[in-house]
Write an enzyme that holds these catalytic residues in place. Structure first.
Site, mmCIF file in Angstrom:
data_model
loop_
_atom_site.group_PDB
_atom_site.id
_atom_site.type_symbol
_atom_site.label_atom_id
_atom_site.label_comp_id
_atom_site.label_asym_id
_atom_site.label_seq_id
_atom_site.Cartn_x
_atom_site.Cartn_y
_atom_site.Cartn_z
ATOM 1 N N ASN A 10 49.232 47.978 36.364
ATOM 2 C CA ASN A 10 49.033 46.644 35.800
ATOM 3 C C ASN A 10 48.138 46.796 34.575
ATOM 4 O O ASN A 10 46.929 46.962 34.704
ATOM 5 C CB ASN A 10 48.377 45.752 36.874
ATOM 6 N N TRP A 11 48.772 46.762 33.418
ATOM 7 C CA TRP A 11 48.008 47.017 32.184
ATOM 8 C C TRP A 11 47.126 45.833 31.782
ATOM 9 O O TRP A 11 46.316 45.956 30.866
ATOM 10 C CB TRP A 11 48.965 47.358 31.031
ATOM 11 N N LYS A 12 47.356 44.688 32.416
ATOM 12 C CA LYS A 12 46.606 43.470 32.073
ATOM 13 C C LYS A 12 46.737 43.188 30.568
ATOM 14 O O LYS A 12 47.784 43.498 29.985
ATOM 15 C CB LYS A 12 45.150 43.595 32.530
ATOM 16 N N HIS A 98 48.029 37.168 40.907
ATOM 17 C CA HIS A 98 46.881 38.057 40.698
ATOM 18 C C HIS A 98 45.597 37.229 40.670
ATOM 19 O O HIS A 98 45.587 36.104 40.155
ATOM 20 C CB HIS A 98 47.052 38.840 39.396
ATOM 21 N N GLU A 100 43.095 37.308 38.875
ATOM 22 C CA GLU A 100 42.666 36.883 37.538
ATOM 23 C C GLU A 100 43.433 35.636 37.102
ATOM 24 O O GLU A 100 42.896 34.782 36.396
ATOM 25 C CB GLU A 100 42.826 38.044 36.548
ATOM 26 N N GLU A 168 44.281 42.829 47.341
ATOM 27 C CA GLU A 168 43.294 43.167 46.314
ATOM 28 C C GLU A 168 42.025 42.348 46.527
ATOM 29 O O GLU A 168 41.959 41.183 46.103
ATOM 30 C CB GLU A 168 43.850 42.859 44.919
ATOM 31 N N GLY A 174 38.175 46.172 39.197
ATOM 32 C CA GLY A 174 37.460 46.546 37.979
ATOM 33 C C GLY A 174 35.980 46.817 38.157
ATOM 34 O O GLY A 174 35.239 46.900 37.179
ATOM 35 N N SER A 214 40.036 49.014 42.018
ATOM 36 C CA SER A 214 39.309 50.258 41.747
ATOM 37 C C SER A 214 39.940 51.499 42.369
ATOM 38 O O SER A 214 39.238 52.414 42.793
ATOM 39 C CB SER A 214 37.842 50.124 42.169
ATOM 40 N N GLY A 235 44.900 48.872 38.059
ATOM 41 C CA GLY A 235 44.579 48.275 36.773
ATOM 42 C C GLY A 235 44.044 49.320 35.800
ATOM 43 O O GLY A 235 44.796 50.095 35.215
ATOM 44 N N GLY A 236 42.730 49.364 35.648
ATOM 45 C CA GLY A 236 42.077 50.233 34.668
ATOM 46 C C GLY A 236 42.592 51.666 34.645
ATOM 47 O O GLY A 236 42.886 52.221 33.576
HETATM 48 P P1 PGA Z 1 41.509 47.763 38.835
HETATM 49 O O1 PGA Z 1 42.483 46.481 38.880
HETATM 50 O O2 PGA Z 1 42.353 48.929 39.291
HETATM 51 O O3 PGA Z 1 41.093 47.875 37.396
HETATM 52 O O4 PGA Z 1 40.390 47.501 39.754
HETATM 53 C C1 PGA Z 1 43.424 46.336 39.888
HETATM 54 C C2 PGA Z 1 44.189 45.062 39.673
HETATM 55 O O5 PGA Z 1 43.595 44.078 39.223
HETATM 56 O O6 PGA Z 1 45.400 44.997 39.941
#
Ligand code: PGA
Length: 252
Positions: A10-12, A98, A100, A168, A174, A214, A235-236
């Site tokens: 997930n590149w966001k 998600h 976010e 999640e 993050g 994470s 994500g990251g």
């Molecule tokens: P993260 O994000 O790996 O940067 O913690 C995961 C996500 O939000 O899907």
């Protein structure tokens, strides 16, 4: 039923053409070279890069996905992107709900369910995200919150081919912090048993449950070894070729 591991990047809201394409090309090259990958890989770039990333990963076996979709197939919804539009770009997946989006855009379980159903109607697989906030975990309400979100967000017609659930914990996204493997196992067991009650045991056994928050190369093996964890939503760490590839290789 054997569930094939799935690792989703997930590149966001990250990536311009040059770095997004470099990342996609490098992963596609490794995937083509790997041949017998035990895992399935999907990339969810920002909408602006989906078409270009799709070209870069053609014939690599890597799947494409969107990070969100609108509940309606088309119409007067400025700035939104529909599930059929994702399908038109050869996406296989749409992430919905998600945390976010729930936090930044006030998305409710009912809206997430409608988005997931739109994804299914368009022939996509919905990756339905759920997870507790830190205060909810501290208050001992994790299982209750996860259950409510799951049952409220799950699309009608949820089945192994159409639905993936991603657990999640919001406080792990993050932050570099993760639940213990026992805590992850407890939540995944709850999700599986709620799915069995809602959809029947056979269907529930086939649906893939991802962990996200994470995930890194250094903890992926331990997390993916937890009973009931079928891969990760990353994500990251999905923005780095070596890191993301190592996470994928850590799949069972
Ligand atoms: P993260 O994000 O790996 O940067 O913690 C995961 C996500 O939000 O899907």
């Amino acid at each position: 039923m054997a569930r094939r591991s799935l690792v989703v990047g997930n590149w966001k809201m990250n990536g311009f053409k040059a770095d997004g394409l470099a990342l996609a090309r490098a992963l596609a090259g490794r995937m083509r070279h790997r041949g017998d990958a035990r895992f399935e890989m999907a990339l969810c770039p920002p909408f602006t890069l989906i078409a270009a990333v799709g070209d870069a990963i053609a014939n690599s076996g890597i799947a494409l996905g969107g990070q969100d979709c609108h509940p309606k197939p088309k119409g007067a919804h400025t700035g939104d992107v529909s599930a059929p539009m994702l399908k038109d770009l050869d996406c296989r997946f749409a992430i919905v709900g998600h945390s976010e989006r729930r936090a930044d855009h006030g998305e409710t379980d009912a809206l997430v369910k409608a988005k997931a159903e739109a994804a299914l109607a368009a022939g996509l697989t919905a990756i339905v995200c759920i997870g507790e906030r830190e205060a909810e975990r501290d208050a001992g309400r994790t299982l209750q919150v996860v259950k409510t979100q799951l049952l409220g967000s799950l699309p009608k017609g949820a089945a192994p081919a159409t639905t993936v659930v991603a657990y999640e914990p919001v406080w792990a996204i993050g932050t570099g912090r993760t639940p213990t493997t026992a805590e992850i196992g407890e939540v995944h067991a709850l999700i599986r048993s709620e799915l069995a009650q809602a959809l029947g045991k056979t269907t529930a056994e086939g649906i893939r449950l991802l962990y996200g928050g994470s995930v890194k190369a250094s903890n992926a093996k331990e997390i993916f070894a937890v009973d009931g964890v079928d891969g990760g939503l990353v994500g990251g760490a999905s923005l780095d070729v070596d890191e993301f590839w190592a996470i994928a290789e850590a799949c069972r």
